[in-house]
Design a protein around this motif. Structure first.
Motif, PDB file in Angstrom:
ATOM      1  N   ARG A   1      -1.178  10.323 -14.045  1.00 31.07           N
ATOM      2  CA  ARG A   1      -2.309  10.937 -13.340  1.00 31.07           C
ATOM      3  C   ARG A   1      -2.268  10.680 -11.832  1.00 31.07           C
ATOM      4  NH1 ARG A   1      -6.870  11.996 -16.891  1.00 31.07           N
ATOM      5  NH2 ARG A   1      -8.323  11.427 -15.230  1.00 31.07           N
ATOM      6  N   HIS A   2      -1.538   9.629 -11.408  1.00 31.69           N
ATOM      7  CA  HIS A   2      -1.485   9.275  -9.984  1.00 31.69           C
ATOM      8  C   HIS A   2      -0.037   9.010  -9.562  1.00 31.69           C
ATOM      9  CE1 HIS A   2      -5.874   8.838  -9.932  1.00 31.69           C
ATOM     10  NE2 HIS A   2      -5.743   8.221 -11.081  1.00 31.69           N
ATOM     11  N   PRO A   3       0.815  10.019  -9.656  1.00 32.75           N
ATOM     12  CA  PRO A   3       2.241   9.793  -9.348  1.00 32.75           C
ATOM     13  C   PRO A   3       2.483   9.393  -7.894  1.00 32.75           C
ATOM     14  CG  PRO A   3       1.760  12.149  -9.559  1.00 32.75           C
ATOM     15  CD  PRO A   3       0.549  11.413 -10.033  1.00 32.75           C
ATOM     16  N   GLY A   4       1.547   9.733  -7.008  1.00 35.74           N
ATOM     17  CA  GLY A   4       1.727   9.354  -5.609  1.00 35.74           C
ATOM     18  C   GLY A   4       1.341   7.923  -5.306  1.00 35.74           C
ATOM     19  N   LEU A   5       0.827   7.189  -6.289  1.00 37.87           N
ATOM     20  CA  LEU A   5       0.398   5.813  -6.053  1.00 37.87           C
ATOM     21  C   LEU A   5       1.397   4.777  -6.545  1.00 37.87           C
ATOM     22  CD1 LEU A   5      -3.424   5.847  -6.928  1.00 37.87           C
ATOM     23  CD2 LEU A   5      -2.348   5.846  -4.668  1.00 37.87           C
ATOM     24  N   PHE A   6       2.130   5.081  -7.629  1.00 39.40           N
ATOM     25  CA  PHE A   6       2.940   4.062  -8.281  1.00 39.40           C
ATOM     26  C   PHE A   6       4.404   4.499  -8.411  1.00 39.40           C
ATOM     27  CE2 PHE A   6      -1.389   3.906  -9.980  1.00 39.40           C
ATOM     28  CZ  PHE A   6      -1.750   2.646  -9.519  1.00 39.40           C
ATOM     29  N   GLY A   7       5.286   3.629  -7.938  1.00 33.42           N
ATOM     30  CA  GLY A   7       6.710   3.923  -8.038  1.00 33.42           C
ATOM     31  C   GLY A   7       7.290   3.579  -9.393  1.00 33.42           C
ATOM     32  N   ARG A   8       6.609   2.682 -10.119  1.00 38.69           N
ATOM     33  CA  ARG A   8       7.156   2.237 -11.401  1.00 38.69           C
ATOM     34  C   ARG A   8       6.006   1.988 -12.371  1.00 38.69           C
ATOM     35  NH1 ARG A   8      11.026  -2.328 -10.412  1.00 38.69           N
ATOM     36  NH2 ARG A   8       9.234  -3.004  -9.205  1.00 38.69           N
ATOM     37  N   ALA A   9       6.255   2.340 -13.642  1.00 39.33           N
ATOM     38  CA  ALA A   9       5.308   2.061 -14.723  1.00 39.33           C
ATOM     39  C   ALA A   9       6.034   1.266 -15.793  1.00 39.33           C
ATOM     40  CB  ALA A   9       4.753   3.352 -15.303  1.00 39.33           C
TER      41      ALA A   9
ATOM     42  N   ASN B   1       0.819  -1.212   0.000  1.00 39.34           N
ATOM     43  CA  ASN B   1       0.000   0.000   0.000  1.00 39.34           C
ATOM     44  C   ASN B   1       0.851   1.260   0.000  1.00 39.34           C
ATOM     45  OD1 ASN B   1       0.990  -0.143   2.569  1.00 39.34           O
ATOM     46  ND2 ASN B   1      -1.011  -0.321   3.570  1.00 39.34           N
ATOM     47  N   GLU B   2       2.098   1.144  -0.429  1.00 41.67           N
ATOM     48  CA  GLU B   2       2.955   2.317  -0.547  1.00 41.67           C
ATOM     49  C   GLU B   2       3.585   2.325  -1.949  1.00 41.67           C
ATOM     50  OE1 GLU B   2       6.669   0.153  -0.527  1.00 41.67           O
ATOM     51  OE2 GLU B   2       6.512   2.346  -0.547  1.00 41.67           O
ATOM     52  N   PRO B   3       3.795   3.504  -2.531  1.00 42.88           N
ATOM     53  CA  PRO B   3       4.153   3.592  -3.955  1.00 42.88           C
ATOM     54  C   PRO B   3       5.451   2.912  -4.327  1.00 42.88           C
ATOM     55  CG  PRO B   3       4.303   5.748  -2.873  1.00 42.88           C
ATOM     56  CD  PRO B   3       3.609   4.838  -1.923  1.00 42.88           C
ATOM     57  N   GLY B   4       6.416   2.882  -3.425  1.00 39.75           N
ATOM     58  CA  GLY B   4       7.699   2.269  -3.761  1.00 39.75           C
ATOM     59  C   GLY B   4       7.599   0.788  -4.076  1.00 39.75           C
ATOM     60  N   SER B   5       6.527   0.139  -3.625  1.00 34.94           N
ATOM     61  CA  SER B   5       6.338  -1.290  -3.870  1.00 34.94           C
ATOM     62  C   SER B   5       5.164  -1.578  -4.788  1.00 34.94           C
ATOM     63  CB  SER B   5       6.127  -2.020  -2.529  1.00 34.94           C
ATOM     64  OG  SER B   5       7.270  -1.920  -1.720  1.00 34.94           O
ATOM     65  N   ARG B   6       4.636  -0.534  -5.420  1.00 37.20           N
ATOM     66  CA  ARG B   6       3.531  -0.692  -6.367  1.00 37.20           C
ATOM     67  C   ARG B   6       4.010  -0.364  -7.774  1.00 37.20           C
ATOM     68  NH1 ARG B   6      -0.211   3.063  -3.691  1.00 37.20           N
ATOM     69  NH2 ARG B   6      -1.556   1.965  -2.226  1.00 37.20           N
ATOM     70  N   SER B   7       3.670  -1.236  -8.725  1.00 35.80           N
ATOM     71  CA  SER B   7       3.943  -0.974 -10.138  1.00 35.80           C
ATOM     72  C   SER B   7       2.648  -1.103 -10.920  1.00 35.80           C
ATOM     73  CB  SER B   7       4.973  -1.966 -10.696  1.00 35.80           C
ATOM     74  OG  SER B   7       6.213  -1.876 -10.019  1.00 35.80           O
ATOM     75  N   VAL B   8       2.608  -0.418 -12.045  1.00 30.33           N
ATOM     76  CA  VAL B   8       1.482  -0.544 -12.970  1.00 30.33           C
ATOM     77  C   VAL B   8       2.067  -0.871 -14.336  1.00 30.33           C
ATOM     78  CG1 VAL B   8       1.432   1.947 -13.460  1.00 30.33           C
ATOM     79  CG2 VAL B   8      -0.626   0.563 -13.800  1.00 30.33           C
ATOM     80  N   ALA B   9       1.423  -1.804 -15.068  1.00 27.76           N
ATOM     81  CA  ALA B   9       2.016  -2.319 -16.296  1.00 27.76           C
ATOM     82  C   ALA B   9       0.952  -2.563 -17.352  1.00 27.76           C
ATOM     83  CB  ALA B   9       2.775  -3.620 -16.011  1.00 27.76           C
ATOM     84  N   GLY B  10       1.386  -2.621 -18.600  1.00 26.63           N
ATOM     85  CA  GLY B  10       0.479  -2.956 -19.678  1.00 26.63           C
ATOM     86  C   GLY B  10       1.197  -2.995 -21.001  1.00 26.63           C
ATOM     87  N   PHE B  11       0.551  -3.594 -22.017  1.00 28.30           N
ATOM     88  CA  PHE B  11       1.100  -3.686 -23.356  1.00 28.30           C
ATOM     89  C   PHE B  11       0.075  -3.172 -24.358  1.00 28.30           C
ATOM     90  CE2 PHE B  11      -0.293  -7.828 -21.734  1.00 28.30           C
ATOM     91  CZ  PHE B  11      -1.371  -8.104 -22.579  1.00 28.30           C
TER      92      PHE B  11
END
Length: 351
Positions: free
Chosen positions: A249-257, A226-236
């Motif tokens: 749009r949510h830079p405070g939620l995800f540490g990596r894209a 539940n903290e951004p440093g350990s959350r990633s969002v991905a897609g192809f």
């Protein structure tokens, strides 16, 4: 553009007599030679998943050929389709596989994947979410998490060997399905425009479903971080457009894209100094997507973002994205970022 495939002059050397008709693929160093024998009025080669194609040249009465130089060809695993059109309009299609000598074998290990149906108040409908859990998973622990588009939780299988070797921590992969009839609208942050199936209201509803409903659900049920440093969002593909939009749009939620083969990101607004780390990738055999990736990388860099870019020899295909997904999480070496003219080349087709 050394990361893109390009047509080369084909050799006209005669093939073996054992080669009667149909397609043939050969390799010479970094060059693929495509051959077709048989009566035809035109012959093309296409990537089995689309977004790439070129015509073969007639080099004999019933013989056609083309050659393509491909960066890092030895690592390529791909399916190609020969499409031959006869004088009467009849089309013959033959699919062939190419496996480079340095290609990595598929990962045999498998984790547990569970499918869930969530009732969404924002979408006013149910939606499937797939979850990949590492061996020994316990909901009482916290795990790094990757949220991936198109329900692709099975990408977690690419990580298992690295987890077992201690190169990656155990993590959870959550795959969010789109409504296939409205996939573009839900995944691409784009205003209404004639000829483009965008729908800002539908995009916003899916965004709220993801942020307000999927994230807290995964955190409470599976111990997702539940903290951004350990959350990633991905897609192809369009899922990559979605991953990029969520990170911007949510830079405070995800540490990596992890943004693999995007296309519409060339028109996304980028704030100054985006805090999310972007892991971008594209294939040499998917020119429009590779050029969009190069352009987006340069624009992020110009805005002060942290960007890593990796190139693969593939077409617009899952084999590329599975490799890119693992490479991003392992923080493998990246390529040099393109120069400031990267966006000038989009959407030109170099083939």
């Amino acid at each position: 553009m050394p990361y893109l495939a390009c047509l080369a002059t084909p050799t006209t050397k005669a093939e073996s007599p054992a080669y009667e008709r149909g397609g043939r693929i050969g390799r010479r160093g970094d060059t693929l030679d495509f051959r077709w024998r048989g009566a035809a009025s035109a012959v093309r080669v296409e990537g089995a998943y689309g977004n790439y194609g070129f015509a073969l040249n007639r080099i004999g009465a019933n013989e056609w050929a083309a050659s393509v130089r491909v960066p890092n060809l030895a690592a390529l695993v791909e399916r190609f389709a020969f499409v031959a059109t006869n004088a009467d309009g009849k089309v013959v299609r033959e699919t062939m596989h190419f496996n480079g000598p340095a290609a990595s074998p598929p990962t045999p290990e498998r984790g547990a994947i569970e499918a869930f149906t969530l009732e969404s108040r924002h979408l006013s409908q149910s939606r499937q979410v797939n979850v990949w859990l590492p061996p020994g998973h316990s909901a009482s622990q916290r795990y790094p998490v990757v949220y991936i588009a198109d329900g692709a939780a099975e990408f977690g299988n690419e990580l298992l060997a690295a987890m077992q070797a201690g190169r990656l921590p155990a993590m959870v992969v959550v795959g969010i399905e789109a409504d296939q009839a409205a996939r573009f609208a839900e995944y691409v942050d784009f205003p209404k425009r004639e000829g483009i199936p965008s729908d800002p209201a539908r995009f916003a509803a899916h965004e709220r479903f993801f942020v307000d409903e999927v994230l807290p659900w995964a955190e409470s049920k599976f111990g997702a971080a539940n903290e951004p440093g350990s959350r990633s969002v991905a897609g192809f593909s369009n899922g990559a457009d979605w991953a990029a939009a969520m990170a911007l749009r949510h830079p405070g939620l995800f540490g990596r894209a992890i943004v693999m083969s995007p296309i519409m990101v060339v028109e996304y607004a980028i704030p100054d100094a985006p805090s999310t780390r972007f892991e971008l990738s594209g294939g040499a055999l998917e020119p429009p997507f590779a050029l969009a990736t190069a352009c987006f990388a340069q624009r992020l860099h110009a805005k002060g973002g942290t960007v890593k870019l990796r190139w693969w020899p593939h077409t617009h295909a899952p084999v590329q994205w599975r490799a890119a997904f693992l490479a991003a999480l392992l923080d493998e070496p990246s390529a040099t970022l393109p120069d400031a003219h990267a966006c000038d080349r989009f959407p030109a087709d170099p083939l």
